[in-house]
Design an enzyme around this catalytic site. Structure first.
Site, PDB file in Angstrom:
ATOM      1  N   TYR A  53      -9.340   3.048 -13.119  1.00  0.00           N
ATOM      2  CA  TYR A  53      -9.554   3.603 -11.729  1.00  0.00           C
ATOM      3  C   TYR A  53      -9.515   5.197 -11.740  1.00  0.00           C
ATOM      4  O   TYR A  53      -9.153   5.761 -10.537  1.00  0.00           O
ATOM      5  CB  TYR A  53      -8.143   3.267 -10.979  1.00  0.00           C
ATOM      6  N   CYS A  94     -11.769   1.393 -29.863  1.00  0.00           N
ATOM      7  CA  CYS A  94     -13.238   2.077 -30.202  1.00  0.00           C
ATOM      8  C   CYS A  94     -13.976   2.145 -28.976  1.00  0.00           C
ATOM      9  O   CYS A  94     -15.014   1.166 -29.179  1.00  0.00           O
ATOM     10  CB  CYS A  94     -13.701   1.239 -31.423  1.00  0.00           C
ATOM     11  N   GLY A 144       0.618  -1.128   0.078  1.00  0.00           N
ATOM     12  CA  GLY A 144      -0.148   0.029   0.087  1.00  0.00           C
ATOM     13  C   GLY A 144       0.812   1.130   0.086  1.00  0.00           C
ATOM     14  O   GLY A 144       0.335   2.357   0.301  1.00  0.00           O
TER      15      GLY A 144
HETATM   16  C1  LIG Z   1      -1.635  -6.219  -4.680  1.00  0.00           C
HETATM   17  C2  LIG Z   1      -1.191  -6.932  -3.556  1.00  0.00           C
HETATM   18  C3  LIG Z   1       0.163  -6.212  -2.803  1.00  0.00           C
HETATM   19  C4  LIG Z   1       0.796  -5.174  -3.796  1.00  0.00           C
HETATM   20  O1  LIG Z   1       0.004  -4.004  -3.762  1.00  0.00           O
HETATM   21  P1  LIG Z   1       0.694  -2.602  -4.335  1.00  0.00           P
HETATM   22  O2  LIG Z   1      -0.108  -1.491  -3.995  1.00  0.00           O
HETATM   23  O3  LIG Z   1       1.046  -2.619  -5.562  1.00  0.00           O
HETATM   24  O4  LIG Z   1       2.232  -2.480  -3.458  1.00  0.00           O
HETATM   25  C5  LIG Z   1       0.594  -6.772  -1.747  1.00  0.00           C
HETATM   26  N1  LIG Z   1       0.020  -7.934  -1.008  1.00  0.00           N
HETATM   27  C6  LIG Z   1      -0.857  -8.365  -1.487  1.00  0.00           C
HETATM   28  C7  LIG Z   1      -1.734  -9.540  -0.784  1.00  0.00           C
HETATM   29  C8  LIG Z   1      -1.618  -7.926  -2.645  1.00  0.00           C
HETATM   30  O5  LIG Z   1      -3.013  -8.413  -3.119  1.00  0.00           O
END
Ligand SMILES: *Cc1c(COP(=O)(O)O)cnc(C)c1O
Length: 421
Positions: free
Chosen positions: A315, A341, A231
């Site tokens: 998004y 398209c 995150g």
């Molecule tokens: C997608 C995901 C991540 C990576 O998220 P990012 O925002 O790309 O860093 C990490 N752990 C899990 C379980 C995920 O599904």
């Protein structure tokens, strides 16, 4: 700005030591280019931010699953976080040992989980019923539990996973139920995990989630790690707020050491960065095919589109766009669109150096969830991918062909048609 990646010069922008123009001339357009130096830099940032704890990183390879990217990242000493059984197999084929892979599936069949366990992969369980079946079937075979602490990280509704309606993780409010199952089957829980979705804006939210895991850790005597998922937010807009990993590292490391002292053992602190490692390393280079003046704006039409980079349409994501051939000159306002398209917009009302048909545009932050989410929509091939390592351009995926796109079709008549020409 990435100093390694962008340097204005008369020849346009450079990526990892080559001009965008020369890369397109050699490998064609549109083209994904990844600069390995940026991946190294991001890795170093995490290492330095968390130097006071036993840090372990797992690359969430769904962000960019090109085998060369996975291998490059693994060579840095990073494991793999896989979300499907093919991601597990892909990692294995890239030479990643099973012990460096964590499998974090959501809503998969129990058969898929059994197969992963038989393969020796550590599974991160995110459902009460799966936890119970795991206990019945495998007893004290190690596994991890994905907890949903219900903290609200930043980001938009599509990428938040910690809210009360989320399908991810086992709710922290079900802890009594979790413990009944774990104790009932003598389960060996070696890790507690949380991943609250992309775009964590402040260390405070993160620490709140961490505290919730720390609070419950004492109930799990076999812990070897706490996994804080990912995150980490990277800047997309010039004035974007990004996760201050240095500040987060300082605060979380200190708190984690205190927690380990309470727990009675030094645990590992895990993260699963995806975007943070690869987003800024990647560029999508696309050629301006047409300029179209309408009563309301000037469109730049390109030879790419949402089939190659869907984040803006899916998004509402913002990706910076620059004219890769001309870094200096008068700026004008354009709306940059793709060739698919249906509504297919990369960016509205963007200031670019005055652009002509044939110019190359560079779309930034295309290293994560770019190629990985691409498709053949409109029966268009996916682009080639190039990785810049120490000044050398490596073709790491060739451009798709119509034959590639038809390879899985089952229709013998098509073959005779092709043979007749
Ligand atoms: C997608 C995901 C991540 C990576 O998220 P990012 O925002 O790309 O860093 C990490 N752990 C899990 C379980 C995920 O599904």
């Amino acid at each position: 700005m990435n100093a390694e990646t962008t340097r204005a010069s008369d020849n346009g922008i450079q990526i990892g030591g080559r001009t965008a123009r020369s890369l397109v001339e050699e490998f064609g357009s549109p083209l994904y280019v990844y600069d390995a130096a940026v991946i190294r830099r991001q890795h170093q940032r995490l290492i330095s931010a968390f130097d006071g704890v036993k840090l372990r990183l797992l690359y969430a390879c769904k962000a960019n699953s090109n085998a060369s990217v996975i291998r490059f990242i693994h060579d840095l000493g990073i494991g793999v976080d896989a979300v499907s059984s093919y991601e597990v197999e892909l990692a294995v084929r890239c030479g990643v040992p099973i012990s460096d892979i964590l499998y974090t599936p959501n809503c998969v069949s129990f058969a898929e989980i059994e197969a992963a366990v038989e393969r020796g992969v550590l599974v991160n369980i995110d459902n009460i019923s799966v936890l119970e079946r795991f206990g019945q079937r495998f007893g004290d075979r190690p596994c991890a539990i994905r907890i949903n602490p219900h903290i609200l990280a930043g980001g938009n509704a599509h990428i938040q996973t910690g809210h009360i309606d989320s399908k991810f993780g086992i709710s922290i409010h079900q802890m009594r139920h979790i413990l009944r199952i774990v104790r009932g089957y003598n389960m060996r829980i070696t890790g507690l995990h949380m991943h609250t979705g992309s775009d964590i804006l402040d260390a405070e939210t993160f620490i709140t989630g961490a505290e919730i895991l720390f609070e419950h850790a004492a109930d799990f005597p076999h812990l070897e790690f706490i996994d804080f998922g990912s995150g980490f937010k990277v800047p997309y807009k010039p004035d974007d707020v990004a996760t201050d990993v240095e500040a987060l590292g300082k605060r979380l490391s200190g708190r984690f050491r205190a927690f380990c002292a309470d727990y009675g053992r030094d645990l590992e602190l895990w993260f699963e960065p995806g975007k943070f490692l690869v987003s800024e390393s990647g560029w999508l280079l696309t050629t301006a095919t047409v300029l179209k003046q309408t009563p309301s704006c000037v469109f730049i039409g390109t030879d790419s589109g949402l089939h190659h980079l869907i984040r803006p349409m899916l998004y509402d994501a913002y990706h910076s766009i620059v004219n890769a051939d001309r870094t200096e000159g008068t700026e004008r306002i354009y709306t940059v669109v793709g060739c698919i398209c249906e509504t297919d917009t990369f960016g509205v009302d963007r200031k670019l150096t005055e652009t002509s048909e044939g110019d190359i545009l560079a779309i930034r932050n295309a290293g994560a969830y770019g190629f990985a989410m691409s498709s053949n929509y409109n029966s268009r091939p996916r682009p080639a991918e190039v990785m810049m390592v120490d000044g050398d351009a490596h073709l790491i995926r060739r451009r798709e062909t119509l034959d590639d796109m038809m390879a899985t079709l089952v229709d013998p008549k098509l073959e005779s048609q092709a043979a007749r020409g």
